[in-house]
Write a protein that holds these residues in place. Structure first.
Motif, PDB file in Angstrom:
ATOM      1  N   LEU A   7       0.381  -7.289 -15.323  1.00  0.00           N
ATOM      2  CA  LEU A   7       1.603  -7.183 -14.865  1.00  0.00           C
ATOM      3  C   LEU A   7       1.968  -8.802 -14.501  1.00  0.00           C
ATOM      4  CD1 LEU A   7       4.682  -6.268 -14.366  1.00  0.00           C
ATOM      5  CD2 LEU A   7       4.059  -5.918 -12.120  1.00  0.00           C
ATOM      6  N   THR A  99      10.020  -6.736 -13.595  1.00  0.00           N
ATOM      7  CA  THR A  99       8.903  -6.032 -13.096  1.00  0.00           C
ATOM      8  C   THR A  99       9.311  -4.810 -13.073  1.00  0.00           C
ATOM      9  OG1 THR A  99       9.943  -6.555 -10.793  1.00  0.00           O
ATOM     10  CG2 THR A  99       7.933  -7.918 -11.425  1.00  0.00           C
ATOM     11  N   THR A 100      10.517  -4.237 -12.751  1.00  0.00           N
ATOM     12  CA  THR A 100      11.328  -2.941 -12.871  1.00  0.00           C
ATOM     13  C   THR A 100      11.573  -2.809 -14.311  1.00  0.00           C
ATOM     14  OG1 THR A 100      11.961  -2.578 -10.379  1.00  0.00           O
ATOM     15  CG2 THR A 100      13.291  -1.712 -12.210  1.00  0.00           C
ATOM     16  N   GLY A 104       7.001  -3.190 -15.389  1.00  0.00           N
ATOM     17  CA  GLY A 104       5.988  -2.453 -14.814  1.00  0.00           C
ATOM     18  C   GLY A 104       5.461  -1.283 -15.541  1.00  0.00           C
ATOM     19  N   LEU A 358       3.777   1.749  -9.177  1.00  0.00           N
ATOM     20  CA  LEU A 358       2.764   1.489 -10.488  1.00  0.00           C
ATOM     21  C   LEU A 358       1.456   2.517 -10.452  1.00  0.00           C
ATOM     22  CD1 LEU A 358       2.729  -2.336 -10.465  1.00  0.00           C
ATOM     23  CD2 LEU A 358       3.930  -0.982 -12.134  1.00  0.00           C
TER      24      LEU A 358
END
Length: 374
Positions: A7, A99-100, A104, A358
């Motif tokens: 990530l 990230t979202t 992710g 995650l």
């Protein structure tokens, strides 16, 4: 590499939609190649962007696609607490653009590759990573068109958009367009010598308002809020100053349609109203901006039953946001949404995903691998 290292690398690529994506696509390709995965870069017609398709297991046997997009929205908001393209860990939160939504998910998929490859899958698991999803799902149609040469007809597609790892069966379709009306400039004291583009746009804007009101009468789908299709004017711009006849006016509008309704058809009355202005001397341009169909997976579909088994929860009927899943379904493939994170964190400063989200996604992928190895 573990999921956090992956990530970190993915977030570091500023893969903003509409820009070249060779860096991130090339890195993912190289990573997958290290694990003897069958991987193919699929350049799009733009020439500087590529989709990516990879397979673990036999290509000639029906399996499942894990689908995600590599692009992100811009991160120009001044409210970011740190660099949006440098992963920052604070407790259980991992901050960074995408990230979202949805690096992710990509990281969880890539981190699972070594374990999946060790299973010697009887049914394949494919990875379909697209570009330019955030500007209207522009990349994935080119990938979908290539699927027949890349794999056997898949049993289903799991689109990993953030859903709290709760499967979702439906979303509305969307179509957006830009209307540009060009008139003729002049001094405001002589309106008879000009063509006022803002005045002309008023008719098209009136059509948007009346059509939006008409749509509240149905057709209805109770799974959605609101339970009907919608139409709205989102951006309007025109004119230079008050004593100049405005020669140009621009309107951006969008429609969101319940399943069974073509979203582009909801824009048609506005387009027709605008094009009629040509008879008055105006020049009218209609530029489609984005379009994707609705998703509607039946409650009793095998893919819904599989996700219920893998997640331990009954799939949700619908969500308000849209995804590439509708395009897969339109191509004849069952599709469902299920990914880590919360959509309410997306497209905002200090976007983040939780470490336990995650981990849960990795467990889900592992459970899918176990099913495909059985």
């Amino acid at each position: 590499m573990d999921v956090f290292d992956i990530l970190d690398r993915l977030v570091a690529f500023p893969s903003v939609a509409g820009k070249p994506n060779g860096d991130i696509a090339g890195w993912i390709e190289a990573y997958l190649a290290k694990h003897t995965t069958q991987v193919t870069l699929l350049p799009g017609p733009e020439g500087d962007r590529s989709n990516l398709f990879a397979t673990i297991g036999p290509c000639d046997v029906p399996g499942y696609i894990l689908s995600g997009h590599m692009d992100v929205v811009p991160a120009s908001e001044p409210q970011w607490s740190s660099s949006p393209f440098a992963l920052r860990k604070e407790g259980e939160r991992l901050y960074g653009r995408g990230t979202t939504d949805m690096k992710g998910f990509l990281a969880a998929v890539l981190a699972a590759v070594p374990a999946l490859a060790a299973l010697r899958l009887a049914r394949p698991i494919h990875f379909a990573f697209s570009y330019d999803e955030e500007v209207g799902c522009r990349g994935v149609p080119h990938l979908i068109a290539r699927l027949p040469e890349l794999c056997a007809q898949p049993l289903g597609v799991i689109v990993g958009e953030p859903s709290g790892l709760r499967a979702v069966r439906s979303h509305k379709g969307k179509a957006a367009a830009r209307l540009i009306i060009n008139g003729r400039s002049g001094h405001s004291s002589r309106p008879d010598l000009g063509l006022n583009a803002i005045h002309a746009m008023a008719g098209a804007l009136s059509a948007v308002v009346s059509e939006a009101e008409r749509l509240t009468n149905g057709p209805f789908d109770p799974d959605f809020e609101p339970p009907y299709s919608s139409l709205q004017a989102g951006v309007i711009a025109g004119g230079h100053q008050v004593n100049i006849i405005p020669d140009t006016c621009t309107l951006d509008l969008e429609a969101r349609a319940v399943p069974g309704v073509d979203p582009a058809s909801l824009l048609a009355p506005v387009k027709a109203r605008a094009e009629a202005l040509a008879a008055q001397g105006f020049r009218v341009e209609w530029k489609p901006m984005s379009a994707y169909p609705a998703l509607s997976l039946p409650q009793d579909a095998a893919l819904a039953a599989l996700l219920r088994e893998l997640t331990g929860e009954v799939p949700l009927a619908a969500v308000s946001y849209g995804t590439e899943a509708g395009l897969y379904q339109d191509a004849g493939l069952d599709a469902i949404i299920c990914g880590p994170g919360d959509i309410d964190r997306a497209h905002k400063p200090d976007e983040y995903i939780l470490t336990n989200e995650l981990a849960a996604c990795q467990r889900l992928i592992g459970a899918l691998g176990a099913r495909c190895a059985a």
